[in-house]
Design an enzyme around this catalytic site. Structure first.
Site, PDB file in Angstrom:
ATOM      1  N   CYS A 111       0.828  -1.199   0.000  1.00  0.00           N
ATOM      2  CA  CYS A 111       0.000   0.000   0.000  1.00  0.00           C
ATOM      3  C   CYS A 111       0.865   1.253   0.000  1.00  0.00           C
ATOM      4  O   CYS A 111       1.834   1.368   0.733  1.00  0.00           O
ATOM      5  CB  CYS A 111      -0.955   0.098   1.183  1.00  0.00           C
ATOM      6  SG  CYS A 111      -2.078  -1.275   1.297  1.00  0.00           S
ATOM      7  N   ARG A 124       4.129  -0.537  -4.510  1.00  0.00           N
ATOM      8  CA  ARG A 124       3.733  -1.008  -3.178  1.00  0.00           C
ATOM      9  C   ARG A 124       2.409  -1.780  -3.207  1.00  0.00           C
ATOM     10  O   ARG A 124       1.963  -2.281  -2.176  1.00  0.00           O
ATOM     11  CB  ARG A 124       3.604   0.177  -2.226  1.00  0.00           C
ATOM     12  CG  ARG A 124       4.874   1.000  -2.116  1.00  0.00           C
ATOM     13  CD  ARG A 124       4.687   2.155  -1.173  1.00  0.00           C
ATOM     14  NE  ARG A 124       4.578   1.681   0.197  1.00  0.00           N
ATOM     15  CZ  ARG A 124       5.592   1.497   1.018  1.00  0.00           C
ATOM     16  NH1 ARG A 124       6.815   1.749   0.598  1.00  0.00           N
ATOM     17  NH2 ARG A 124       5.406   1.068   2.233  1.00  0.00           N
ATOM     18  N   TRP A 173      -2.523  -2.861  -1.620  1.00  0.00           N
ATOM     19  CA  TRP A 173      -2.146  -4.268  -1.685  1.00  0.00           C
ATOM     20  C   TRP A 173      -3.013  -4.940  -0.635  1.00  0.00           C
ATOM     21  O   TRP A 173      -2.852  -4.709   0.564  1.00  0.00           O
ATOM     22  CB  TRP A 173      -0.666  -4.446  -1.356  1.00  0.00           C
ATOM     23  CG  TRP A 173      -0.179  -5.853  -1.562  1.00  0.00           C
ATOM     24  CD1 TRP A 173       0.236  -6.421  -2.732  1.00  0.00           C
ATOM     25  CD2 TRP A 173      -0.055  -6.869  -0.562  1.00  0.00           C
ATOM     26  NE1 TRP A 173       0.598  -7.731  -2.532  1.00  0.00           N
ATOM     27  CE2 TRP A 173       0.434  -8.030  -1.210  1.00  0.00           C
ATOM     28  CE3 TRP A 173      -0.310  -6.937   0.801  1.00  0.00           C
ATOM     29  CZ2 TRP A 173       0.673  -9.226  -0.541  1.00  0.00           C
ATOM     30  CZ3 TRP A 173      -0.069  -8.133   1.475  1.00  0.00           C
ATOM     31  CH2 TRP A 173       0.419  -9.256   0.805  1.00  0.00           C
ATOM     32  N   ASN A 211      -1.749   2.069   5.437  1.00  0.00           N
ATOM     33  CA  ASN A 211      -0.829   1.028   4.981  1.00  0.00           C
ATOM     34  C   ASN A 211      -0.459   0.203   6.197  1.00  0.00           C
ATOM     35  O   ASN A 211       0.019   0.762   7.187  1.00  0.00           O
ATOM     36  CB  ASN A 211       0.419   1.707   4.384  1.00  0.00           C
ATOM     37  CG  ASN A 211       1.567   0.745   4.163  1.00  0.00           C
ATOM     38  OD1 ASN A 211       1.353  -0.442   3.994  1.00  0.00           O
ATOM     39  ND2 ASN A 211       2.779   1.261   4.174  1.00  0.00           N
ATOM     40  N   GLY A 212      -0.693  -1.110   6.162  1.00  0.00           N
ATOM     41  CA  GLY A 212      -0.344  -1.950   7.310  1.00  0.00           C
ATOM     42  C   GLY A 212      -1.511  -2.805   7.745  1.00  0.00           C
ATOM     43  O   GLY A 212      -2.430  -3.059   6.964  1.00  0.00           O
ATOM     44  N   GLU A 223      17.163 -18.379  -6.862  1.00  0.00           N
ATOM     45  CA  GLU A 223      16.777 -17.073  -7.404  1.00  0.00           C
ATOM     46  C   GLU A 223      16.195 -17.231  -8.812  1.00  0.00           C
ATOM     47  O   GLU A 223      15.222 -16.567  -9.175  1.00  0.00           O
ATOM     48  CB  GLU A 223      18.009 -16.128  -7.406  1.00  0.00           C
ATOM     49  CG  GLU A 223      17.817 -14.775  -8.085  1.00  0.00           C
ATOM     50  CD  GLU A 223      16.732 -13.882  -7.464  1.00  0.00           C
ATOM     51  OE1 GLU A 223      16.188 -14.223  -6.420  1.00  0.00           O
ATOM     52  OE2 GLU A 223      16.435 -12.833  -8.080  1.00  0.00           O
ATOM     53  N   LYS A 243      12.505 -15.960  -9.705  1.00  0.00           N
ATOM     54  CA  LYS A 243      12.214 -14.992 -10.782  1.00  0.00           C
ATOM     55  C   LYS A 243      11.189 -15.565 -11.750  1.00  0.00           C
ATOM     56  O   LYS A 243      10.246 -14.895 -12.137  1.00  0.00           O
ATOM     57  CB  LYS A 243      13.480 -14.675 -11.595  1.00  0.00           C
ATOM     58  CG  LYS A 243      14.479 -13.691 -11.093  1.00  0.00           C
ATOM     59  CD  LYS A 243      14.047 -12.275 -10.974  1.00  0.00           C
ATOM     60  CE  LYS A 243      13.335 -12.026  -9.686  1.00  0.00           C
ATOM     61  NZ  LYS A 243      14.091 -11.727  -8.533  1.00  0.00           N
ATOM     62  N   GLU A 245       7.649 -15.875 -10.144  1.00  0.00           N
ATOM     63  CA  GLU A 245       6.928 -14.658  -9.778  1.00  0.00           C
ATOM     64  C   GLU A 245       6.443 -13.855 -10.981  1.00  0.00           C
ATOM     65  O   GLU A 245       5.433 -13.179 -10.880  1.00  0.00           O
ATOM     66  CB  GLU A 245       7.687 -13.797  -8.756  1.00  0.00           C
ATOM     67  CG  GLU A 245       8.971 -13.178  -9.184  1.00  0.00           C
ATOM     68  CD  GLU A 245       9.688 -12.434  -8.041  1.00  0.00           C
ATOM     69  OE1 GLU A 245       9.059 -12.085  -7.034  1.00  0.00           O
ATOM     70  OE2 GLU A 245      10.903 -12.207  -8.189  1.00  0.00           O
ATOM     71  N   HIS A 290      17.456 -36.897  -3.496  1.00  0.00           N
ATOM     72  CA  HIS A 290      16.676 -37.057  -2.266  1.00  0.00           C
ATOM     73  C   HIS A 290      15.229 -36.616  -2.446  1.00  0.00           C
ATOM     74  O   HIS A 290      14.584 -36.204  -1.490  1.00  0.00           O
ATOM     75  CB  HIS A 290      17.356 -36.288  -1.128  1.00  0.00           C
ATOM     76  CG  HIS A 290      18.753 -36.755  -0.874  1.00  0.00           C
ATOM     77  ND1 HIS A 290      19.030 -37.981  -0.338  1.00  0.00           N
ATOM     78  CD2 HIS A 290      19.953 -36.183  -1.152  1.00  0.00           C
ATOM     79  CE1 HIS A 290      20.342 -38.138  -0.263  1.00  0.00           C
ATOM     80  NE2 HIS A 290      20.923 -37.063  -0.756  1.00  0.00           N
ATOM     81  N   LYS A 306       6.216  -4.743  -3.944  1.00  0.00           N
ATOM     82  CA  LYS A 306       7.665  -4.620  -3.839  1.00  0.00           C
ATOM     83  C   LYS A 306       8.135  -4.368  -2.417  1.00  0.00           C
ATOM     84  O   LYS A 306       9.218  -4.767  -2.025  1.00  0.00           O
ATOM     85  CB  LYS A 306       8.143  -3.494  -4.746  1.00  0.00           C
ATOM     86  CG  LYS A 306       9.639  -3.521  -4.918  1.00  0.00           C
ATOM     87  CD  LYS A 306      10.063  -2.972  -6.224  1.00  0.00           C
ATOM     88  CE  LYS A 306      11.540  -3.157  -6.431  1.00  0.00           C
ATOM     89  NZ  LYS A 306      11.890  -4.562  -6.672  1.00  0.00           N
TER      90      LYS A 306
HETATM   91  C1  G6P Z   1       9.221  -8.656  -1.956  1.00  0.00           C
HETATM   92  C2  G6P Z   1       9.755  -8.298  -3.318  1.00  0.00           C
HETATM   93  C3  G6P Z   1      11.087  -8.989  -3.555  1.00  0.00           C
HETATM   94  C4  G6P Z   1      12.063  -8.653  -2.448  1.00  0.00           C
HETATM   95  C5  G6P Z   1      11.488  -8.934  -1.063  1.00  0.00           C
HETATM   96  C6  G6P Z   1      12.338  -8.311   0.023  1.00  0.00           C
HETATM   97  O1  G6P Z   1       8.897  -9.998  -1.915  1.00  0.00           O
HETATM   98  O2  G6P Z   1       8.824  -8.669  -4.322  1.00  0.00           O
HETATM   99  O3  G6P Z   1      11.625  -8.575  -4.794  1.00  0.00           O
HETATM  100  O4  G6P Z   1      13.226  -9.399  -2.621  1.00  0.00           O
HETATM  101  O5  G6P Z   1      10.193  -8.358  -0.934  1.00  0.00           O
HETATM  102  O6  G6P Z   1      12.283  -6.918  -0.091  1.00  0.00           O
HETATM  103  P1  G6P Z   1      13.427  -5.953   0.379  1.00  0.00           P
HETATM  104  O7  G6P Z   1      12.945  -4.571   0.036  1.00  0.00           O
HETATM  105  O8  G6P Z   1      13.559  -6.158   1.868  1.00  0.00           O
HETATM  106  O9  G6P Z   1      14.668  -6.324  -0.340  1.00  0.00           O
END
Ligand code: G6P
Length: 608
Positions: free
Chosen positions: A2, A27, A74, A98-99, A480, A484, A487, A503, A603
């Site tokens: 948010c 956000r 969000w 927000n929160g 990672e 990627k 997501e 395993h 984000k």
């Molecule tokens: C969310 C984002 C990711 C990020 C993670 C941690 O999940 O989509 O891209 O890695 O938060 O965020 P930060 O701002 O703490 O790196």
């Protein structure tokens, strides 16, 4: 999670509020809304989905007024629809939030028992009802605000407006960030300084437990009992960043291609290019004398920390305790004051990471922040700040922040090795030379592998599941790569340590699940190739990401082999990150998903 904004000014605000929301859409983008007061009437416009839906509504029904608040959501409590969209209105009170209000159920029950009628399923609406109730009971607006703040628990940034006062906005912070912007005859509020950058660069960051009352003349800040507090303003650098896509189709693409230049800029902060040595990092943490490190982070930042663990342990002989922040904060890990703790966060605002930081602080550890936003809460609460200098990252899927985090961790682990006498001067020079060469190699890789990966992505798009494998630092990279891909393309993907294949995941191997193997020709190469053989023997389709030596050494038939230049181990995670980013990007583009704003994600995650 948010984004919120508020403006109390002299010119019409609706368009400017939407402009600020655009910079906060990272956000959340489940719904958006704006409210203003004009001629004694408070009105709002709201729309489900992305900001352009709200813009369309505003085009049809503009909102006049020189004071207003706005929100991009969000969703936490309540589905994303117009009714649950902020601002929430109750009897002349407007609220954006927000929160999470953690005690909202009991407050809601209490308010309903008193006759309140709730419109939405949100936790936020209790705030508006409490403010309306206290106003009805005769409290003035400020007193009502303080009374409300003393009833709600949880994590929140709130911005509030009252229909009968077209000259004041109130705000409060307990967790998620909130910045006050100082204009000329106008005042602003926003979830971050970037949102306010077109209006002002003079920013005051509220701290937890602050309540602010803004008029066009300035801000009065107090604690939740009404005692005035002083917070200094500062000049934010946010305005110097240009937030546009340039010639790229998506921010993610732009951010992938920015990496060589940005990493070179970031490295210049940590490396003396003339002498080929690392610069002395922030001295608040003495890597030479600490007994170990604790590292905590979320998402992609956690995976960069995992690569960092390999480096600190190998090059500096420093034991590293690492966990995702949502586990770290509750594990009650026995820690010692002789350890230092590092928190990695692009935004510097992630709630779980911040909570882990505070846990370590209470345990007496020295705290270091590896952050992109230097003015963020995590940075401000740390003893040492190690900026990653990636510039604003807008694509929700992290790319350049990841490689910049890696570059900083590499430099810090070399600095730690030097301080602990585990790296010789010669070793340091050799490693730093590799770091210095890295941006050039990254440019070359991005140009060379792009056409092959774009073509390959059309194949990948046909599958429902993908497995990524790697060993050593290629293991976090495999995770990672999977993160990627899932997501942004929504293809189910898992990243595994290559040695764990037997395993469990090997049971899944058939022609319907491609296995992407990340294997530079390093100490683990032979072992990873054996694992590839196990996949091939079961009819699995292999996509092999390796270097020139690796390609020459392997005789296995693959679905595709992506060949990168031979590079030293210290830079290979940054170089091998590029094809996995491009593969996720092109697959998502081919599948037509929303690359920069993937569904359900945000984000900056400022709730648990
Ligand atoms: C969310 C984002 C990711 C990020 C993670 C941690 O999940 O989509 O891209 O890695 O938060 O965020 P930060 O701002 O703490 O790196």
């Amino acid at each position: 999670m948010c984004g919120i904004v508020g403006i109390v000014g002299k010119e019409p605000v609706a368009e400017r509020l939407v402009d600020a929301l655009r910079r906060l859409e990272y956000r959340g983008y489940d719904s958006a809304g704006v409210a203003t007061i004009h001629d004694g009437t408070m009105e709002r416009r709201r729309a489900e989905g992305k900001l352009f839906n709200l813009e369309k509504v505003l085009d049809g029904e503009p909102l006049p007024g020189t004071i207003g608040i706005a929100h991009t959501r969000w969703a936490t409590h309540g589905v994303p629809n117009v009714t649950n969209a902020h601002p929430h209105f109750v009897e002349g009170v407007a609220v954006v939030h927000n929160g999470i209000i953690e005690n909202f159920s009991e407050l809601k029950e209490e308010l309903i028992a008193e006759g309140a009628v709730f419109e939405s399923q949100t936790d936020t609406e209790v705030v508006a009802h409490l403010l309306a109730k206290y106003t009805r009971e005769g409290l003035d607006h400020q007193a009502a605000m303080l009374a409300m703040l003393n009833r709600v628990h949880g994590a929140y940034a709130l911005v509030v407006m009252f229909a009968d006062d077209a000259g004041t906005i109130m705000a409060a912070r307990s967790g998620p960030p909130l910045a006050v912007g100082h204009g000329k005859g106008e005042m602003f509020l926003g979830s971050d300084a970037i949102a306010l950058s077109p209006f002002t660069n003079e920013i005051t960051y509220l701290v937890d437990g602050d309540c602010a009352v803004l008029t066009a003349k300035g801000a009065k800040i107090m604690d939740f009992s009404g005692r005035p507090v002083t917070r200094k303003s500062q000049i934010s650098q946010a305005a110097t960043f240009l937030v546009d896509k340039g010639n790229h189709r998506h921010f993610m693409e732009k951010e992938i291609y920015e990496q060589p230049e940005i990493i070179s800029h970031a490295l210049s902060h940590y490396v003396d290019f003339a002498e080929n040595v690392v610069k002395q990092p922030d001295a608040a943490i003495d890597f030479g004398s600490v007994s170990g490190l604790a590292i905590s982070a979320c998402g992609t930042a956690y995976l960069s920390g995992l690569v960092g663990k390999y480096w600190f342990e190998r090059y500096a002989r420093l034991p590293v305790e690492i966990d995702v922040a949502s586990e770290f904060r509750y594990r009650e890990i026995p820690l010692s004051k002789s350890q230092a703790a590092l928190f990695i966060s692009q935004s510097g605002e992630t709630a779980d990471t911040l909570a882990s930081l505070r846990y370590c602080k209470d345990e007496g550890l020295k705290i270091g922040a590896i952050v992109n936003v230097k003015e963020s809460t995590i940075a401000r609460e740390s003893d040492a700040i190690f900026p990653i200098l990636a510039g604003p990252e807008i694509g929700v899927a992290s790319t350049k922040a990841f490689t910049c985090q890696l570059a900083v961790l590499a430099a810090l682990s070399i600095a730690a090795g030097r301080a602990r006498g585990t790296i010789t001067a010669e070793g340091e020079r050799a490693m730093v030379k590799h770091l210095v060469e890295m941006p050039r190699i990254m440019s070359r890789v991005l140009n060379e592998v792009q056409p092959q990966i774009e073509a390959l992505s059309r194949e990948i798009a046909r599958f429902k599941d993908v497995l990524y494998l790697g060993r050593g630092t290629s293991f976090p990279l495999a995770m990672e790569g999977a993160l990627k891909l899932k997501e942004i393309s929504y293809i189910h993907a898992e990243g595994y340590a290559a040695g764990e294949l037997k395993h469990g995941p090997i049971a899944l191997i058939d022609e319907n699940m491609p296995v992407i193997v990340i294997a530079p020709h390093d100490r683990f190469f032979e072992k990873t190739v054996s694992n590839m053989q196990e996949v091939a023997a079961r009819g699995g389709k292999i996509i092999f990401i390796t270097d020139e030596r690796g390609a020459a050494a392997s005789k296995l038939e693959t679905m595709a082999t992506i060949v990168l230049p031979n590079v030293d181990e210290i830079i290979s995670p940054m170089i091998f990150a590029l094809p996995i980013q491009l593969l996720a990007y092109h697959t998502a583009v081919f599948m037509g998903t929303d690359v920069d704003q993937p569904r359900n994600l945000a984000k900056s995650v400022t709730v648990e």
